[in-house]
Design a protein around this motif. Structure first.
Motif, short mmCIF file in Angstrom:
data_model
loop_
_atom_site.label_atom_id
_atom_site.label_comp_id
_atom_site.label_asym_id
_atom_site.label_seq_id
_atom_site.Cartn_x
_atom_site.Cartn_y
_atom_site.Cartn_z
N UNK A 189 0.74 -1.29 -0.11
CA UNK A 189 -0.03 0.17 0.07
C UNK A 189 0.87 1.31 0.11
N UNK A 190 2.12 1.33 -0.01
CA UNK A 190 2.83 2.30 0.09
C UNK A 190 3.77 2.68 -1.37
N UNK A 191 4.01 3.58 -1.56
CA UNK A 191 5.01 4.02 -2.64
C UNK A 191 6.14 3.57 -2.80
N UNK A 192 6.84 3.26 -1.54
CA UNK A 192 8.24 3.00 -1.35
C UNK A 192 8.47 2.21 -0.24
N UNK A 193 9.33 1.35 0.15
CA UNK A 193 9.48 0.56 1.45
C UNK A 193 10.41 -0.84 1.17
N UNK A 194 10.88 -1.36 2.23
CA UNK A 194 11.87 -2.37 2.08
C UNK A 194 11.19 -3.41 1.55
N UNK A 195 9.73 -3.72 1.80
CA UNK A 195 9.12 -4.77 1.21
C UNK A 195 8.61 -4.81 -0.05
N UNK A 196 8.65 -3.60 -0.47
CA UNK A 196 8.03 -3.41 -1.77
C UNK A 196 8.69 -4.38 -2.97
N UNK A 197 9.80 -4.60 -2.96
CA UNK A 197 10.46 -5.42 -3.89
C UNK A 197 9.83 -6.89 -3.99
N UNK A 198 9.46 -7.30 -2.89
CA UNK A 198 8.97 -8.64 -2.83
C UNK A 198 7.63 -8.67 -3.63
N UNK A 199 6.74 -7.66 -3.16
CA UNK A 199 5.27 -7.36 -3.90
C UNK A 199 5.44 -7.42 -5.50
N UNK A 200 6.34 -6.71 -5.61
CA UNK A 200 6.40 -6.06 -7.14
C UNK A 200 7.00 -7.30 -8.05
N UNK A 201 7.70 -8.27 -7.65
CA UNK A 201 8.43 -9.17 -8.29
C UNK A 201 8.31 -10.52 -7.98
N UNK A 202 7.36 -10.90 -7.19
CA UNK A 202 7.07 -12.32 -6.83
C UNK A 202 6.37 -13.08 -7.83
N UNK A 203 6.79 -14.33 -8.19
CA UNK A 203 6.26 -15.20 -9.38
C UNK A 203 5.74 -16.27 -8.70
N UNK A 204 4.59 -16.87 -9.38
CA UNK A 204 3.94 -18.12 -9.06
C UNK A 204 4.72 -19.29 -8.56
N UNK A 205 5.92 -19.34 -9.14
CA UNK A 205 6.56 -20.86 -9.08
C UNK A 205 7.59 -20.56 -7.61
N UNK A 206 7.71 -19.24 -7.10
CA UNK A 206 8.13 -18.97 -5.81
C UNK A 206 7.24 -19.39 -4.93
N UNK A 207 6.18 -19.22 -4.85
CA UNK A 207 5.06 -19.49 -3.91
C UNK A 207 4.80 -21.13 -3.94
N UNK A 208 4.90 -21.92 -4.97
CA UNK A 208 4.74 -23.34 -5.26
C UNK A 208 5.99 -23.88 -4.53
N UNK A 209 7.04 -23.33 -4.65
CA UNK A 209 8.35 -24.14 -4.27
C UNK A 209 8.47 -23.97 -2.80
N UNK A 210 7.99 -22.59 -2.24
CA UNK A 210 8.10 -22.73 -0.91
C UNK A 210 7.28 -23.45 -0.28
N UNK A 211 5.83 -23.67 -0.99
CA UNK A 211 4.74 -24.27 -0.38
C UNK A 211 5.30 -25.86 -0.14
N UNK A 212 5.87 -26.23 -1.21
CA UNK A 212 6.44 -27.95 -1.28
C UNK A 212 7.42 -27.99 -0.27
N UNK A 213 8.37 -27.08 -0.15
CA UNK A 213 9.44 -27.16 0.91
C UNK A 213 8.80 -27.08 2.37
N UNK A 214 7.93 -26.23 2.51
CA UNK A 214 7.28 -26.15 3.81
C UNK A 214 6.41 -27.39 4.18
N UNK A 215 5.70 -27.96 3.36
CA UNK A 215 4.91 -29.12 3.39
C UNK A 215 5.65 -30.59 3.74
#
Length: 241
Positions: A157-183
């Protein structure tokens, strides 16, 4: 390997040095390693628990484990939790709440949230019995995986911030791999119970994230800290029941 170092830098107090320029895509890709960092934290906690379990009373050991847990992360997630609940408790408009989260001072709602969270963790750890080792491993893993969901589903929700890079550049495969690892880690640590438990935690973390997103118009870095702490506490509490 660089992604793992970035994840360690974001999630722990370890003095990690990263050579070269940090690009936004590389920062977002480090989310793959968030459950791995959680595993590192969990194994450390489980090791200390195994070392001291025959020496210290269970409640005192639970307090020490909660304190070590806080120390490893530098309290950054608790700080985000405090800021989030100070904003939620203010009753002010959305933009004012976003400004409250930037304030380094902690208010009554934030302090109460931190105190209750620590108490929940301590008494859940005390109540786990023989499941303590598995829970100590799984809770940090699921806590750090849980932030990949709101980062993928919601906006910043902000124009800038430390976490912004995560939101702007995350890809679906990143979530899938992280989910498989956690599972996989949950399954190894808790067996079939861990596999069945995984989707429940995902749903609860997603619901909490949804409420925060509707309230703040997106998910901030402080909110991510609150989501980690919420997921860890809920994991311990459910396993202790």
């Amino acid at each position: 390997m660089k992604g793992l170092l970035i994840a360690l830098q974001f999630l722990t107090i370890l003095p990690v040095r990263i050579r070269g320029e940090l690009k936004d895509r590389g920062i977002a890709a480090s989310l793959i390693y968030f459950p791995v960092v959680g595993l590192f934290i969990g194994l450390l906690l489980a090791g200390v628990s195994a070392l001291l379990s025959g020496i210290l009373p269970p409640l005192l050991l639970s307090v020490i484990l909660a304190g070590l847990w806080l120390l490893i992360t530098g309290g950054m997630h608790l700080d985000g939790t405090a800021d989030t609940f100070d904003a939620l408790g203010s009753g002010k408009p959305r933009q004012a709440m976003l400004e409250i989260m930037r304030d380094s001072r902690i208010g009554a709602f934030g302090m109460a949230a931190v105190v209750f969270l620590i108490l929940f963790k301590v008494f859940a750890l005390h109540s786990l019995g023989s499941m303590r080792t598995g829970a100590l491993i799984v809770a940090p893993v699921l806590g750090r995986f849980s932030v990949t969901l709101p980062i993928f589903l919601f906006s910043y929700p902000r124009e800038s911030g430390k976490a912004k890079a995560f939101f702007d550049n995350i890809r679906p495969k990143t979530v899938v791999i992280a989910a498989i690892t956690a599972l996989v880690i949950a399954g190894i640590a808790l067996g079939a119970k861990g596999v069945l438990f995984f989707p429940v935690i995902c749903v609860l973390a997603a619901l909490f994230s949804f409420v925060l997103s509707r309230t703040f118009g997106g998910i901030t870095g402080d909110n991510l800290g609150a989501i980690i702490e919420f997921t860890e506490a809920v994991t311990l509490i459910i396993l202790a029941i």
